[in-house]
Design a protein around this motif. Structure first.
Motif, mmCIF file in Angstrom:
data_model
loop_
_atom_site.group_PDB
_atom_site.id
_atom_site.type_symbol
_atom_site.label_atom_id
_atom_site.label_comp_id
_atom_site.label_asym_id
_atom_site.label_seq_id
_atom_site.Cartn_x
_atom_site.Cartn_y
_atom_site.Cartn_z
ATOM 1 N N GLY A 89 -7.502 73.314 90.294
ATOM 2 C CA GLY A 89 -7.577 72.349 90.063
ATOM 3 C C GLY A 89 -7.769 71.097 90.233
ATOM 4 O O GLY A 89 -7.968 71.049 91.409
ATOM 5 N N MET A 116 -7.714 66.723 90.579
ATOM 6 C CA MET A 116 -7.313 65.567 89.682
ATOM 7 C C MET A 116 -8.371 64.443 90.926
ATOM 8 O O MET A 116 -7.970 63.964 91.472
ATOM 9 C CB MET A 116 -5.835 65.217 90.277
ATOM 10 C CG MET A 116 -5.412 63.610 89.627
ATOM 11 S SD MET A 116 -3.596 63.825 89.337
ATOM 12 C CE MET A 116 -3.675 64.505 87.436
ATOM 13 N N LYS A 156 -10.798 57.152 94.511
ATOM 14 C CA LYS A 156 -10.244 56.171 94.234
ATOM 15 C C LYS A 156 -10.715 54.614 95.260
ATOM 16 O O LYS A 156 -9.786 53.265 95.042
ATOM 17 C CB LYS A 156 -8.420 56.494 94.731
ATOM 18 C CG LYS A 156 -7.840 57.334 93.899
ATOM 19 C CD LYS A 156 -6.811 57.807 93.950
ATOM 20 C CE LYS A 156 -6.266 58.020 95.756
ATOM 21 N NZ LYS A 156 -4.975 59.056 95.440
ATOM 22 N N ARG A 187 -7.965 51.658 96.535
ATOM 23 C CA ARG A 187 -6.635 51.544 96.264
ATOM 24 C C ARG A 187 -5.815 50.132 94.698
ATOM 25 O O ARG A 187 -4.895 49.922 94.339
ATOM 26 C CB ARG A 187 -5.351 52.422 96.980
ATOM 27 C CG ARG A 187 -6.005 53.790 96.735
ATOM 28 C CD ARG A 187 -7.148 53.956 98.289
ATOM 29 N NE ARG A 187 -6.853 55.677 98.101
ATOM 30 C CZ ARG A 187 -7.892 55.848 98.804
ATOM 31 N NH1 ARG A 187 -9.436 55.518 98.840
ATOM 32 N NH2 ARG A 187 -7.664 57.323 99.282
ATOM 33 N N LYS A 195 -14.062 64.813 94.411
ATOM 34 C CA LYS A 195 -12.945 64.921 95.195
ATOM 35 C C LYS A 195 -12.832 64.931 96.350
ATOM 36 O O LYS A 195 -12.685 66.302 96.558
ATOM 37 C CB LYS A 195 -12.399 66.584 94.082
ATOM 38 C CG LYS A 195 -11.140 67.074 94.337
ATOM 39 C CD LYS A 195 -10.105 66.210 93.647
ATOM 40 C CE LYS A 195 -8.972 66.538 94.332
ATOM 41 N NZ LYS A 195 -7.684 65.840 94.503
ATOM 42 N N HIS A 241 -9.818 66.008 98.171
ATOM 43 C CA HIS A 241 -8.852 67.399 99.124
ATOM 44 C C HIS A 241 -8.590 67.596 97.568
ATOM 45 O O HIS A 241 -7.725 67.786 96.798
ATOM 46 C CB HIS A 241 -7.632 66.226 98.710
ATOM 47 C CG HIS A 241 -6.939 64.932 98.979
ATOM 48 N ND1 HIS A 241 -6.988 64.602 100.635
ATOM 49 C CD2 HIS A 241 -7.045 63.864 98.704
ATOM 50 C CE1 HIS A 241 -6.787 63.374 100.719
ATOM 51 N NE2 HIS A 241 -6.454 62.947 99.631
ATOM 52 N N THR A 294 -8.132 71.641 96.819
ATOM 53 C CA THR A 294 -7.622 73.294 97.615
ATOM 54 C C THR A 294 -8.704 74.371 97.006
ATOM 55 O O THR A 294 -8.439 74.445 95.312
ATOM 56 C CB THR A 294 -5.934 73.863 97.302
ATOM 57 O OG1 THR A 294 -5.345 72.246 97.572
ATOM 58 C CG2 THR A 294 -5.690 74.519 97.579
ATOM 59 N N GLU A 316 -9.140 73.690 101.898
ATOM 60 C CA GLU A 316 -9.462 72.746 101.740
ATOM 61 C C GLU A 316 -11.129 72.137 101.477
ATOM 62 O O GLU A 316 -11.544 72.481 102.570
ATOM 63 C CB GLU A 316 -8.273 71.472 102.429
ATOM 64 C CG GLU A 316 -7.466 71.787 102.355
ATOM 65 C CD GLU A 316 -6.401 71.908 101.277
ATOM 66 O OE1 GLU A 316 -6.916 71.206 100.343
ATOM 67 O OE2 GLU A 316 -6.260 72.546 101.199
ATOM 68 N N SER A 349 1.178 61.615 97.250
ATOM 69 C CA SER A 349 2.202 60.897 97.994
ATOM 70 C C SER A 349 3.763 60.919 97.322
ATOM 71 O O SER A 349 4.533 60.438 96.459
ATOM 72 C CB SER A 349 1.539 59.094 98.661
ATOM 73 O OG SER A 349 0.449 59.718 98.622
HETATM 74 C C1 LIG Z 1 -3.460 69.379 101.947
HETATM 75 C C2 LIG Z 1 -4.075 68.706 100.502
HETATM 76 C C3 LIG Z 1 -4.397 69.689 98.947
HETATM 77 C C4 LIG Z 1 -4.809 68.586 97.944
HETATM 78 N N1 LIG Z 1 -4.650 69.811 96.869
HETATM 79 C C5 LIG Z 1 -5.763 69.176 95.911
HETATM 80 C C6 LIG Z 1 -5.724 69.418 95.243
HETATM 81 O O1 LIG Z 1 -6.231 71.019 95.055
HETATM 82 N N2 LIG Z 1 -6.487 69.036 93.476
HETATM 83 C C7 LIG Z 1 -5.188 68.003 93.743
HETATM 84 O O2 LIG Z 1 -6.235 67.053 92.094
HETATM 85 N N3 LIG Z 1 -5.142 66.795 94.378
HETATM 86 C C8 LIG Z 1 -4.713 67.707 95.815
HETATM 87 N N4 LIG Z 1 -4.399 66.961 96.356
HETATM 88 C C9 LIG Z 1 -4.519 65.902 96.183
HETATM 89 C C10 LIG Z 1 -2.916 64.998 96.700
HETATM 90 O O3 LIG Z 1 -2.836 64.974 95.342
HETATM 91 C C11 LIG Z 1 -3.423 63.316 96.856
HETATM 92 O O4 LIG Z 1 -4.016 63.317 98.160
HETATM 93 C C12 LIG Z 1 -2.294 62.669 96.416
HETATM 94 O O5 LIG Z 1 -2.826 61.916 95.431
HETATM 95 C C13 LIG Z 1 -2.338 61.595 97.489
HETATM 96 O O6 LIG Z 1 -3.585 61.050 97.172
HETATM 97 P P1 LIG Z 1 -4.915 60.214 98.899
HETATM 98 O O7 LIG Z 1 -4.654 61.036 99.785
HETATM 99 O O8 LIG Z 1 -6.125 60.328 98.675
HETATM 100 O O9 LIG Z 1 -3.676 59.175 99.761
HETATM 101 P P2 LIG Z 1 -3.455 57.427 99.512
HETATM 102 O O10 LIG Z 1 -4.551 56.867 97.984
HETATM 103 O O11 LIG Z 1 -5.375 57.121 100.785
HETATM 104 O O12 LIG Z 1 -2.414 56.305 100.003
HETATM 105 C C14 LIG Z 1 -2.187 56.447 101.129
HETATM 106 C C15 LIG Z 1 -1.716 55.965 100.922
HETATM 107 O O13 LIG Z 1 -1.385 54.635 100.673
HETATM 108 C C16 LIG Z 1 -0.220 54.397 98.892
HETATM 109 N N5 LIG Z 1 -1.059 54.364 98.039
HETATM 110 C C17 LIG Z 1 -2.393 54.645 97.390
HETATM 111 N N6 LIG Z 1 -2.486 53.880 96.525
HETATM 112 C C18 LIG Z 1 -1.998 52.573 95.822
HETATM 113 C C19 LIG Z 1 -1.181 51.780 95.270
HETATM 114 N N7 LIG Z 1 -2.842 51.345 94.196
HETATM 115 N N8 LIG Z 1 -0.579 51.108 95.631
HETATM 116 C C20 LIG Z 1 0.457 51.326 96.461
HETATM 117 N N9 LIG Z 1 -0.027 51.983 97.338
HETATM 118 C C21 LIG Z 1 -1.347 52.893 97.164
HETATM 119 C C22 LIG Z 1 -0.008 55.834 99.088
HETATM 120 O O14 LIG Z 1 1.408 55.847 98.560
HETATM 121 C C23 LIG Z 1 0.380 56.378 100.563
HETATM 122 O O15 LIG Z 1 1.312 55.633 101.320
HETATM 123 C C24 LIG Z 1 -4.433 67.775 97.611
HETATM 124 C C25 LIG Z 1 -3.863 66.964 98.957
HETATM 125 C C26 LIG Z 1 -4.074 67.354 100.248
HETATM 126 C C27 LIG Z 1 -3.370 66.148 101.588
#
Ligand SMILES: Cc1cc2nc3c(=O)[nH]c(=O)nc-3n(C[C@H](O)[C@H](O)[C@H](O)COP(=O)(O)OP(=O)(O)OC[C@H]3O[C@@H](n4cnc5c(N)ncnc54)[C@H](O)[C@@H]3O)c2cc1C
Length: 483
Positions: free
Chosen positions: A150, A152, A156, A159, A189, A191, A193, A259, A455
């Motif tokens: 999957g 998503m 980004k 942000r 994408k 991250h 998995t 990952e 997050s």
């Molecule tokens: C090990 C791992 C596996 C994953 N596997 C999958 C997967 O298979 N498929 C999938 O779809 N997703 C996967 N994810 C993605 C996961 O859903 C994202 O990590 C998550 O959506 C957070 O995005 P980011 O890590 O890019 O954080 P960031 O967007 O970089 O966030 C960093 C900080 O900024 C803040 N922030 C970000 N945007 C805003 C905003 N607009 N306003 C205010 N604060 C903001 C956040 O709250 C956080 O504190 C995985 C993540 C991890 C860590």
């Protein structure tokens, strides 16, 4: 019966892909020395196929397809009842217990369940054919017992800016061209998995899109080896320990997550695999439902927590401190935290409901509470395990030193404790706890718990929306006879 054996599954993913790892292109990855790093992640996904064929686990690991009437792996099912939602979390706890890592299948499972109801509702409003298409696509998945990832999509960019305002328009995946056969998409994408281990992936937008962002409102199914896809293998802490001769220093040497960074560079998607095409008003619902199912899925961490608690308890025994009151207290605290995680996973499943499409969905508020708990409790669980295990988890010499005749007797002499564990097994246990604490055996238990499925703030937004503050205020007014 469409159930693959683990061996058939392993063979089926040996296809040429555009994969990079440590600066090298390794299309035939299973023939490359780095396969030793990838292999634990495949042993993990094989386990899902293996358990589905074992009588003891069939009730949890398989179910009957409502689309075909055949017995299928539960990871390819669409929930038909509350019982299904409960069995989902039981399966996830079981797999966490069996592998002590991310077993990679939940994201696609959750995407499919979200798409099932959202495609139905888009069709109701716009007289489109997405739901029928999706069912057709999913029947194929069930028939061939496929592993579907999957995605998503989520680089980004900045942000603080909307998708259409980004410096690079590809910061959010979008449609770049449309013709009578389908669409061409571009984006990435970060991250991802299990993409290398999967046959297909379901791609979804990451935000509720607004007017002017129609090209970003797209969802589709894609084969993981199509033209235009590039995968770059994610680096994990101490991953190259897996290339060493011994196994002890890896910690969890059998199993591991996976990952990748995946790039979709002008990938063609035929009409029959498109499940949303510019319906901006349904993007928010797709994101929320997928995130809700996925936050329920963090039940897996309870299973992983069971293993961590076991490791801490064994460590206490091996140090001769198991009967000390503060150690007993710490183990009780670990169990309490882990079972509290379980409570919210079970609760959001038990309070599920039926969507007009006929499938069942978890309770959104409780699923978000579940994931919010997961962003915190594993940190405390690891802290307590580290406390019980002692500082040796970050100072222990290597397996090679344990095996070297010059040093082995010294290590044996000074690191043996009691008869509970021979020194070599003590090494194994210490490294195993290290792997939880330091994020070895991909991905990091803690960081994945924090950011996977969104997050912490993402859950708090949903908790705020679903928390019914006004209703709570009215409770007070009613009791106090306020007008
Ligand atoms: C090990 C791992 C596996 C994953 N596997 C999958 C997967 O298979 N498929 C999938 O779809 N997703 C996967 N994810 C993605 C996961 O859903 C994202 O990590 C998550 O959506 C957070 O995005 P980011 O890590 O890019 O954080 P960031 O967007 O970089 O966030 C960093 C900080 O900024 C803040 N922030 C970000 N945007 C805003 C905003 N607009 N306003 C205010 N604060 C903001 C956040 O709250 C956080 O504190 C995985 C993540 C991890 C860590």
């Amino acid at each position: 019966m469409p159930l693959k054996t683990p061996e058939e599954y392993e063979e089926s993913i040996k296809r040429e892909v555009n994969l990079y790892m440590f600066g090298e292109k390794i299309s035939r990855f299973w023939e490359h020395p780095y396969y030793q790093i990838i292999k634990p992640s495949i042993t993990t996904t094989k386990k899902i196929y293996e358990l589905a064929l074992i009588d003891e686990y069939k009730d949890i690991m398989t179910t009957t397809s409502h689309l075909t009437g055949e017995i299928i792996n539960r990871f390819t099912s669409i929930h038909q009842s509350i019982e299904d939602l409960l069995k989902k979390v039981e399966m996830q706890r079981l797999l966490g217990q069996k592998t002590a890592c991310c077993f990679q299948r939940c994201v696609g499972y959750d995407a499919a369940n979200a798409l099932y109801s959202v495609t139905y509702e888009i069709d109701q409003k716009y007289d489109t054919k997405y739901h029928m298409r999706f069912k057709q696509y999913w029947k194929e998945v069930q028939k061939h017992d496929l592993f579907v990832a999957g995605s998503m999509t989520d680089p980004k960019g900045d942000r603080g800016k909307r998708p259409k305002d980004q410096q690079d328009p590809d910061a959010f995946l979008h449609i770049v061209e449309e013709n009578d056969k389908g669409i061409i998409v571009r984006g990435a994408k970060v991250h991802q998995t299990g993409f290398l281990n999967s046959h297909r992936a379901l791609v979804m937008p990451t935000l509720a899109m607004r007017e002017g962002e129609e090209d970003y409102a797209v969802s589709f199914g894609i084969d993981t080896n199509v033209k235009g896809l590039t995968m770059i293998y994610g680096r994990q802490a101490s991953d190259k320990r897996k290339l060493e001769e011994g196994k002890i220093d890896v910690g969890n040497f059998k199993y591991g997550g996976q990952e990748l960074f995946v790039i979709f560079d002008n990938c063609f998607i035929p009409h029959q695999h498109i499940f949303m095409n510019k319906e901006i008003d349904f993007t928010g619902e797709l994101v929320n439902r997928f995130a809700g199912y996925h936050r329920q899925s963090y039940a897996c961490k309870t299973g992983v927590g069971d293993v961590l608690i076991g490791a801490a308890a064994l460590s206490a025994q091996s140090l001769g401190v198991a009967n000390t009151s503060h150690i007993k207290e710490k183990l009780i605290e670990m169990i309490h935290l882990n079972e509290t995680l379980w409570c919210s996973a079970v609760a959001c499943s038990a309070k599920g409901f039926k969507r007009p499409a006929g499938n069942y969905e978890m309770d959104m508020l409780l699923a978000n509470v579940n994931k919010q708990n997961v962003t915190r409790f594993p940190y405390e669980l690891v802290r307590l395990a580290e406390d019980i295990a002692g500082g040796i988890i970050c100072t222990l010499p290597s397996e090679s030193d344990l095996k070297n005749p010059d040093t082995s007797k010294l290590l044996e002499k000074y690191l043996s404790t009691n008869s509970i564990l021979p020194t070599e097994d003590r090494f194994r246990l210490i490294r195993f706890i290290e792997s939880f604490a330091m994020g070895l055996t991909s991905p990091s238990y803690r960081t994945e718990s924090l950011h996977g499925a969104g997050s912490p703030q993402a859950q708090r937004i949903m908790i705020a929306r679903q928390g019914e503050l006004e209703k709570k205020i009215n409770l007070v007014k009613e009791i106090l006879d306020m007008k």
